[in-house]
Design a protein around this motif. Structure first.
Motif, PDB file in Angstrom:
ATOM      1  N   LEU B 191       0.800  -1.231   0.000  1.00  0.00           N
ATOM      2  CA  LEU B 191       0.000   0.000   0.000  1.00  0.00           C
ATOM      3  C   LEU B 191       0.830   1.277   0.000  1.00  0.00           C
ATOM      4  N   VAL B 192       2.072   1.176   0.459  1.00  0.00           N
ATOM      5  CA  VAL B 192       2.851   2.405   0.666  1.00  0.00           C
ATOM      6  C   VAL B 192       3.512   2.853  -0.635  1.00  0.00           C
ATOM      7  N   LYS B 255      -4.426   6.923   2.953  1.00  0.00           N
ATOM      8  CA  LYS B 255      -5.312   6.027   2.188  1.00  0.00           C
ATOM      9  C   LYS B 255      -5.530   4.671   2.857  1.00  0.00           C
ATOM     10  N   LYS B 286     -12.552   7.126   0.935  1.00  0.00           N
ATOM     11  CA  LYS B 286     -11.680   6.288   0.098  1.00  0.00           C
ATOM     12  C   LYS B 286     -10.440   5.815   0.873  1.00  0.00           C
ATOM     13  N   LEU B 287     -10.710   5.068   1.902  1.00  0.00           N
ATOM     14  CA  LEU B 287      -9.624   4.484   2.702  1.00  0.00           C
ATOM     15  C   LEU B 287      -9.666   2.962   2.579  1.00  0.00           C
ATOM     16  N   PHE B 288      -8.513   2.354   2.423  1.00  0.00           N
ATOM     17  CA  PHE B 288      -8.379   0.900   2.422  1.00  0.00           C
ATOM     18  C   PHE B 288      -8.418   0.447   3.878  1.00  0.00           C
TER      19      PHE B 288
END
Lengths: 496, 496
Positions: B191-192, B255, B286-288
């Protein structure tokens, strides 16, 4: 026979490759249809370093092999009845039997009720009790120290001392790990720093085991290639090492030198003289040495012997042994035990700055501990039954059978491969693989390149489809431009 | 008794801290003397991101606890006879007994000769045979698929379906792992991305489990704190989440939203309403979502129940379940089994882009596979004996004893801690810890700060030295400025 298979597969390179090419294009099509949604985590938004990671040993070819196994089970007719996974050094999957004593100790540790069972030998029980007493609550279900169980680290240190003719080793310098991969990545993590032209460069052999390139991509370190000499049985050439280092100094800060001895995928065993040269080079050029010695028990060729970097370093005297920083890696996955699934291993660090060691200990503590079951297996490997112990004879006999088989397979593989037209294979001096060079016809090379695919990948895919043998293309390990190879685990030749 | 210990330890905060302070200064002195050599790998040259990693759960306090254990063995007199390691959720080390059936299956898999032994129940044998048949060469010493053994992933999927009242789960979305830490770090790695103001921000609760802060430091991601509400039993407050997110948007690209439920170190259990709010928030912003649900079987308080994020997500309908990306984590180290040493666990991904999933599969393949021994344990946990099976009654009885003990300890810990002056503890609704707030006198705080040390670290060190109880200072998990806490594993209260 293997010869038949190889010969049959070899003819494949002369036939029409285009159906395979088209098939591959369809797969790519299916993958991308998914990129249209409005997701947070996408190929575009994800970590770009991870995208660059490649690991051919478990890549698309293995995915296809697994599919084919399912197809065979479902009754799909193929020109073979079994898929042979020669892509990875997975000894038990290839039919090697586990060492009885090792599994007895594992079972006793898992279910200590068995300590009352008189079917288990006393030495296995004693070993299990000793490990259990070192575990919290006498259970292997407890976390161990992050560096590993102390008595096991002491056993490792004694094992190294014995291996190296008495050169001292300390449990404080031993870090148990989740296989060798774990500690190799951990050491690289510690070493990588800087940006731009100051970014850490790491010298790795080509061909290499792709854990290295994968870890360097992930860590955004600069991969610096030095080529092993195929014409000279994949020997390491100091001149080439120097060329590579000087070239690298123009654009990064090379400070780590990785050695794989015995070689993976190339199977060479380094001479003592060569190791001395490498150590002198590292000392002069101020390089941190990482010695991947996981195949130290797998040396077959006459006249070859394993020399640990640590032993040679200390025998070169304090001018070197006081100065050169070294990390050496070992694993329970190879050797005579082949216990890959247990994920055991260790690293020994030499001349490491104490403050850095504290950082290393902190870093490994974040993952809590290596699997205790793997630590138990490691303990048996480094502290096996001794003459006079009830399990000694069986242990030694089983070990000999495995190592004898591996030696015979190494010899036969080389012999048979070199009989096949268009294949040339160096002697397999050690480790578990052959890495033969293959001639791929110009037309096939062109076709593959037009599709943006490595020609040897096509060769290996075709080999898999037609013969059921799963090998890994040389491009997954690196090879000199214009040459093609594949890596193959020594097969089940002997119907054992 | 615990009360005695706590009271006794509590008086320590009123005494003179200076000897301890000076002692600590000497340790720092010893560490730096090593920095003078001309080494390649030094504190200055090493990876600066690794230097920033902190992991208090296994920090200096545990090092000292281990030293003290050795001192006790050597006969050094102390005001106690045993060091109690309440720093970590290490169930077996604290006296919890392994579940018999689980260990029987482990032993059978390690040493299949035992399949001929009539002391083992038939259902344990059947389970072992089923797993062995799914292993290469029928040996747990073979590598498994990198994602985990397929039938075990299928069992996990069925387990999740049952837990979530029939909401479908697919083995393709399950990734087995080396404990939960492994897959949490893997997901963060994916993700990063980005640099500077575009760098990925990851929202984590404060207090948090320090794996999160450690992984974010290593990955150079931006840690974005949202504070749990201590006055409201450590509940998650959406207003605070929004404040934190808006603040973060000024300097990074947040995120990812991490949730720990039940809470570690804080022990709260999220209400269904709160989970719905979080899901709506994640969808809008819109966050995982990363849901750390390793304590899902550890819920004790009346009126509390575990609701999985996946279940709530799907019950909220396609507006959310078609959109929200989620990864949920589970482990064999907690629950009723507490098999930390086996390093087993799994992750389920929901709504993950297929191309990203291929990247994830590639990434996990570099480490070859999770320990197969841990996979075996996981299989028993998700596919336990059923009514009518020979081991059913004993399995259920053992499970009930463990969970009953944990519930009783949770209640008693809260009750007793709240009787101690200067300590205030929220109800322990779930997980395995209490995280009481402690009052530390002004003078002690000042003294500690002058030395650049966290006051709660001094408190915990003193507690260790005087009582042998090893707990972790709140600063290791994060806490609101000016407040002090410690995390303590529920102790062996009941002489069981």
């Amino acid at each position: 026979s293997l010869l038949d298979l190889i010969l049959r597969s070899w003819k494949l390179s002369l036939i029409d490759w285009s159906p395979l090419v088209n098939q591959d294009r369809n797969v790519a099509g299916k993958m991308s249809q998914n990129g249209t949604t409005d997701r947070i985590l996408t190929l575009d938004s994800m970590n770009p370093s991870i995208k660059k990671v490649e690991y051919a040993v478990r890549g698309p070819i293995v995915t296809r092999a697994v599919e084919m196994e399912k197809e065979l089970k479902q009754g799909v007719k193929k020109p073979f009845t079994e898929v042979i996974k020669a892509n990875i050094g997975d000894a038990h999957a290839m039919g090697q039997k586990p060492i009885t004593f090792l599994r007895q100790v594992s079972a006793l540790c898992a279910y200590p009720e068995l300590l009352n069972d008189n079917k288990f030998p006393e030495d296995a029980k004693q070993k299990a009790v000793r490990v259990l007493q070192a575990c919290g609550g006498q259970s292997i279900g407890s976390y161990s120290a992050s560096q590993g169980i102390e008595i096991i680290r002491q056993d490792v240190a004694k094992y190294i001392e014995k291996r190296d003719g008495g050169i001292p080793s300390s449990a404080d310098d031993i870090y148990l790990s989740t296989g060798a991969s774990d500690s190799i990545v951990t050491m690289l993590k510690l070493l990588v720093a800087g940006e731009g032209a100051c970014r850490t460069g790491v010298l790795i052999p080509i061909p290499q085991y792709p854990l290295y390139s994968a870890a360097l991509a992930e860590l955004r370190a600069v991969q610096v290639n030095y080529f092993l000499d195929e014409e000279n049985c994949w020997a390491l050439d100091i001149k080439e090492l120097r060329r590579s280092l000087e070239e690298a100094r123009k654009h990064c800060n090379p400070k780590v030198l990785c050695i794989i001895n015995p070689g993976n995928p190339t199977g060479q065993v380094q001479s003592r003289k060569c190791i001395e040269d490498v150590i002198r080079f590292a000392a002069e050029e101020k390089l941190f040495l990482m010695a991947d010695e996981v195949y130290q028990d797998n040396v077959y060729a006459k006249g070859c012997a394993f020399h640990s970097f640590k032993k040679v370093l200390f025998e070169m005297g304090p001018k070197y042994s006081d100065v050169v920083e070294l990390a050496s890696f070992h694993s329970t996955s190879k050797g005579f035990m082949g216990e890959c699934g247990f994920r055991g291993g260790y690293m020994e660090v030499v001349n490491m700055d104490l403050a850095v060691k504290a950082q290393l200990t902190k870093l490994v503590s974040v993952r809590l501990c290596p699997p205790v079951t793997g630590q138990v297996v490691l303990d048996v490997v480094v502290n096996p039954p001794q003459p006079g112990d009830p399990s000694y004879k069986q242990f030694v006999a089983e070990k000999q059978v495995v190592l004898g088989d591996l030696a015979e397979k190494a010899r036969l593989t080389e012999e048979i491969l070199n009989q096949a037209p268009g294949i040339r294979c160096n002697p397999v001096q050690g480790a578990m693989y052959s890495f033969p060079r293959i001639h791929i016809p110009e037309r096939a090379v062109r076709l593959a390149k037009e599709e943006g695919q490595a020609p040897d990948m096509f060769f290996c895919m075709k080999l898999l489809e037609e013969t059921g043998i799963c090998v890994v293309p040389g491009s997954g390990f690196g090879q000199r431009e214009g040459t093609h190879h594949f890596r193959m685990l020594q097969p089940r030749l002997l119907n054992k």
